[in-house]
Scaffold this motif. Structure first.
Motif, PDB file in Angstrom:
ATOM      1  N   PHE A  57       0.827  -1.208   0.000  1.00 22.00           N
ATOM      2  CA  PHE A  57       0.000   0.000   0.000  1.00 22.00           C
ATOM      3  C   PHE A  57       0.860   1.256   0.000  1.00 22.00           C
ATOM      4  O   PHE A  57       0.603   2.195  -0.765  1.00 22.00           O
ATOM      5  CB  PHE A  57      -0.929  -0.002   1.209  1.00 22.00           C
ATOM      6  CG  PHE A  57      -1.757   1.255   1.312  1.00 22.00           C
ATOM      7  CD1 PHE A  57      -2.903   1.418   0.541  1.00 22.00           C
ATOM      8  CD2 PHE A  57      -1.374   2.285   2.162  1.00 22.00           C
ATOM      9  CE1 PHE A  57      -3.656   2.584   0.621  1.00 22.00           C
ATOM     10  CE2 PHE A  57      -2.123   3.458   2.251  1.00 22.00           C
ATOM     11  CZ  PHE A  57      -3.261   3.599   1.479  1.00 22.00           C
ATOM     12  N   THR A  58       1.887   1.308   0.853  1.00 20.40           N
ATOM     13  CA  THR A  58       2.725   2.509   0.889  1.00 20.40           C
ATOM     14  C   THR A  58       3.499   2.689  -0.412  1.00 20.40           C
ATOM     15  O   THR A  58       3.725   3.810  -0.853  1.00 20.40           O
ATOM     16  CB  THR A  58       3.704   2.465   2.079  1.00 20.40           C
ATOM     17  OG1 THR A  58       4.506   1.280   2.009  1.00 20.40           O
ATOM     18  CG2 THR A  58       2.967   2.499   3.400  1.00 20.40           C
ATOM     19  N   ALA A  60       2.410   1.773  -3.425  1.00 21.34           N
ATOM     20  CA  ALA A  60       1.442   2.307  -4.390  1.00 21.34           C
ATOM     21  C   ALA A  60       1.152   3.774  -4.112  1.00 21.34           C
ATOM     22  O   ALA A  60       1.059   4.592  -5.045  1.00 21.34           O
ATOM     23  CB  ALA A  60       0.151   1.483  -4.333  1.00 21.34           C
ATOM     24  N   TYR A  61       1.017   4.129  -2.837  1.00 25.01           N
ATOM     25  CA  TYR A  61       0.762   5.528  -2.474  1.00 25.01           C
ATOM     26  C   TYR A  61       1.927   6.419  -2.889  1.00 25.01           C
ATOM     27  O   TYR A  61       1.730   7.554  -3.334  1.00 25.01           O
ATOM     28  CB  TYR A  61       0.525   5.634  -0.971  1.00 25.01           C
ATOM     29  CG  TYR A  61       0.257   7.044  -0.509  1.00 25.01           C
ATOM     30  CD1 TYR A  61      -0.986   7.639  -0.711  1.00 25.01           C
ATOM     31  CD2 TYR A  61       1.252   7.791   0.131  1.00 25.01           C
ATOM     32  CE1 TYR A  61      -1.238   8.943  -0.294  1.00 25.01           C
ATOM     33  CE2 TYR A  61       1.014   9.090   0.549  1.00 25.01           C
ATOM     34  CZ  TYR A  61      -0.230   9.659   0.334  1.00 25.01           C
ATOM     35  OH  TYR A  61      -0.470  10.947   0.737  1.00 25.01           O
ATOM     36  N   GLY A  62       3.144   5.907  -2.763  1.00 22.89           N
ATOM     37  CA  GLY A  62       4.314   6.681  -3.162  1.00 22.89           C
ATOM     38  C   GLY A  62       4.348   7.005  -4.641  1.00 22.89           C
ATOM     39  O   GLY A  62       4.977   7.981  -5.056  1.00 22.89           O
ATOM     40  N   TYR A  63       3.651   6.203  -5.453  1.00 21.61           N
ATOM     41  CA  TYR A  63       3.577   6.419  -6.900  1.00 21.61           C
ATOM     42  C   TYR A  63       2.260   7.065  -7.315  1.00 21.61           C
ATOM     43  O   TYR A  63       1.858   6.966  -8.471  1.00 21.61           O
ATOM     44  CB  TYR A  63       3.731   5.075  -7.629  1.00 21.61           C
ATOM     45  CG  TYR A  63       5.156   4.668  -7.893  1.00 21.61           C
ATOM     46  CD1 TYR A  63       5.797   5.013  -9.081  1.00 21.61           C
ATOM     47  CD2 TYR A  63       5.864   3.929  -6.952  1.00 21.61           C
ATOM     48  CE1 TYR A  63       7.101   4.617  -9.328  1.00 21.61           C
ATOM     49  CE2 TYR A  63       7.173   3.541  -7.188  1.00 21.61           C
ATOM     50  CZ  TYR A  63       7.787   3.885  -8.374  1.00 21.61           C
ATOM     51  OH  TYR A  63       9.086   3.509  -8.612  1.00 21.61           O
ATOM     52  N   ARG A  64       1.595   7.756  -6.390  1.00 17.60           N
ATOM     53  CA  ARG A  64       0.259   8.288  -6.686  1.00 17.60           C
ATOM     54  C   ARG A  64       0.255   9.273  -7.853  1.00 17.60           C
ATOM     55  O   ARG A  64      -0.727   9.351  -8.597  1.00 17.60           O
ATOM     56  CB  ARG A  64      -0.346   8.934  -5.434  1.00 17.60           C
ATOM     57  CG  ARG A  64       0.455  10.089  -4.869  1.00 17.60           C
ATOM     58  CD  ARG A  64      -0.046  10.446  -3.470  1.00 17.60           C
ATOM     59  NE  ARG A  64       0.709  11.541  -2.857  1.00 17.60           N
ATOM     60  CZ  ARG A  64       1.884  11.378  -2.252  1.00 17.60           C
ATOM     61  NH1 ARG A  64       2.428  10.174  -2.191  1.00 17.60           N
ATOM     62  NH2 ARG A  64       2.499  12.418  -1.713  1.00 17.60           N
ATOM     63  N   GLN A  68      -2.101   8.738 -11.776  1.00 19.74           N
ATOM     64  CA  GLN A  68      -3.172   9.593 -12.286  1.00 19.74           C
ATOM     65  C   GLN A  68      -3.539   9.198 -13.714  1.00 19.74           C
ATOM     66  O   GLN A  68      -2.678   8.987 -14.560  1.00 19.74           O
ATOM     67  CB  GLN A  68      -2.735  11.067 -12.249  1.00 19.74           C
ATOM     68  CG  GLN A  68      -2.582  11.604 -10.835  1.00 19.74           C
ATOM     69  CD  GLN A  68      -2.115  13.051 -10.798  1.00 19.74           C
ATOM     70  OE1 GLN A  68      -1.990  13.691 -11.844  1.00 19.74           O
ATOM     71  NE2 GLN A  68      -1.854  13.569  -9.608  1.00 19.74           N
ATOM     72  N   ASN A 182       2.673  -1.760  -8.924  1.00 20.99           N
ATOM     73  CA  ASN A 182       2.552  -1.716  -7.461  1.00 20.99           C
ATOM     74  C   ASN A 182       1.107  -1.903  -7.009  1.00 20.99           C
ATOM     75  O   ASN A 182       0.841  -2.581  -6.012  1.00 20.99           O
ATOM     76  CB  ASN A 182       3.097  -0.392  -6.930  1.00 20.99           C
ATOM     77  CG  ASN A 182       4.614  -0.372  -6.882  1.00 20.99           C
ATOM     78  OD1 ASN A 182       5.251  -1.409  -6.771  1.00 20.99           O
ATOM     79  ND2 ASN A 182       5.203   0.804  -6.979  1.00 20.99           N
ATOM     80  N   VAL A 183       0.167  -1.314  -7.730  1.00 24.55           N
ATOM     81  CA  VAL A 183      -1.242  -1.464  -7.367  1.00 24.55           C
ATOM     82  C   VAL A 183      -1.691  -2.909  -7.582  1.00 24.55           C
ATOM     83  O   VAL A 183      -2.367  -3.498  -6.727  1.00 24.55           O
ATOM     84  CB  VAL A 183      -2.124  -0.502  -8.184  1.00 24.55           C
ATOM     85  CG1 VAL A 183      -3.605  -0.783  -7.933  1.00 24.55           C
ATOM     86  CG2 VAL A 183      -1.811   0.945  -7.817  1.00 24.55           C
ATOM     87  N   PHE A 219       7.571   2.895   1.294  1.00 26.93           N
ATOM     88  CA  PHE A 219       7.528   4.338   1.051  1.00 26.93           C
ATOM     89  C   PHE A 219       8.880   4.850   0.575  1.00 26.93           C
ATOM     90  O   PHE A 219       8.966   5.634  -0.377  1.00 26.93           O
ATOM     91  CB  PHE A 219       7.114   5.069   2.329  1.00 26.93           C
ATOM     92  CG  PHE A 219       6.845   6.528   2.129  1.00 26.93           C
ATOM     93  CD1 PHE A 219       5.714   6.960   1.454  1.00 26.93           C
ATOM     94  CD2 PHE A 219       7.734   7.479   2.602  1.00 26.93           C
ATOM     95  CE1 PHE A 219       5.473   8.317   1.256  1.00 26.93           C
ATOM     96  CE2 PHE A 219       7.509   8.833   2.412  1.00 26.93           C
ATOM     97  CZ  PHE A 219       6.373   9.250   1.737  1.00 26.93           C
TER      98      PHE A 219
END
Length: 251
Positions: A57-58, A60-64, A68, A182-183, A219
């Protein structure tokens, strides 16, 4: 598990989380570590999968930023990952763990070849396709499904497999491909983890150690991975893939 062993597992989880964010194959760090401290193989595999979910999860969040505009694509491919992960998790619970070893080695080697040849293959495919599917089409969906089966079963180097598949079938740059990877890996880990929590024996101390480390590592790995130029990232992916093959053959 002693305090020292927990610290070692946390450290392995941090390294694995970082590797998973950049490439994949973090399980090649955490899984042997759990075996080394005395966790039996199936329980180690199950606990490792659950523990890596927060790190996924972290990452994937790091590649937010790179995620997009990929929502529809990830909804389609995420369904394939979820179905595959469920099937793979069931196989882990009922099949001999050595059943897929030869197939896995071939798949990782093929993924490395795809990563290296991706730019040339993309140009070749573009010249021969009138209408390139924005989400990779049925071929990619089935490939992601198969990668999900493998990821639910074991998971080491599933990131290499996913990057190879996504890079070939998607007309996008490597960092956005890595973000999508990652997702999808997060979905695979989460679905398999849910199954294992319900029906398998779990070493929750091992889960805690891997989870704590993988959150920080995921992260940090995302921050690093987003700055790596595409040619260097390809080289890293191939090196990790080769290392995975060596470990699976001789480990």
């Amino acid at each position: 598990m002693t305090g020292w062993e927990l610290a070692v597992v946390c450290a392995a989880g941090a390294v694995a989380g970082a590797i998973n964010a950049v490439v994949g194959s973090g399980s090649l760090i955490t899984f042997p570590t759990l075996l080394a401290i005395g966790v039996d193989p199936v329980t180690a595999n199950v606990s490792n999968t659950i523990g890596l979910v927060p790190g996924s999860f972290t990452a994937a969040y790091g590649y937010r930023t790179e995620l997009q505009g990929q929502r529809e694509r990830l909804l389609r491919l995420g369904a394939a990952s979820a179905i595959g992960a469920l099937a793979g998790g069931i196989l882990l619970l009922f099949l001999d763990p050595g059943v897929f070893q030869v197939v896995v080695i071939v798949l990782i080697a093929l993924a490395c070849v795809l990563v290296v040849t991706q730019p040339r293959l993309n140009r070749w495919l573009a010249e021969r396709r009138e209408h390139r599917h924005p989400h990779g089409g049925a071929e990619l969906w089935l490939g992601v499904l198969a990668a999900g089966v493998y990821g639910g079963y074991f998971g080491a180097a599933q990131g290499v497999l996913l990057i190879g598949l996504l890079g070939i079938f998607l007309d996008d740059h490597l960092q956005r491909v890595n973000a999508a990877k990652n997702v999808l890996a997060m979905i695979v880990n989460a679905v398999a983890a849910g199954l294992f929590i319900l029906v398998a024996h779990v070493d929750w101390q091992a889960v805690l150690g891997v989870a704590l480390g993988s959150v920080a590592g995921g992260f940090a790995g995302a921050r690093l991975g987003r700055r790596i130029p595409a040619p260097v990232l390809r080289a890293v992916i191939v090196c990790v893939g080769v290392a995975a093959i060596v470990v699976l053959v001789y480990g």
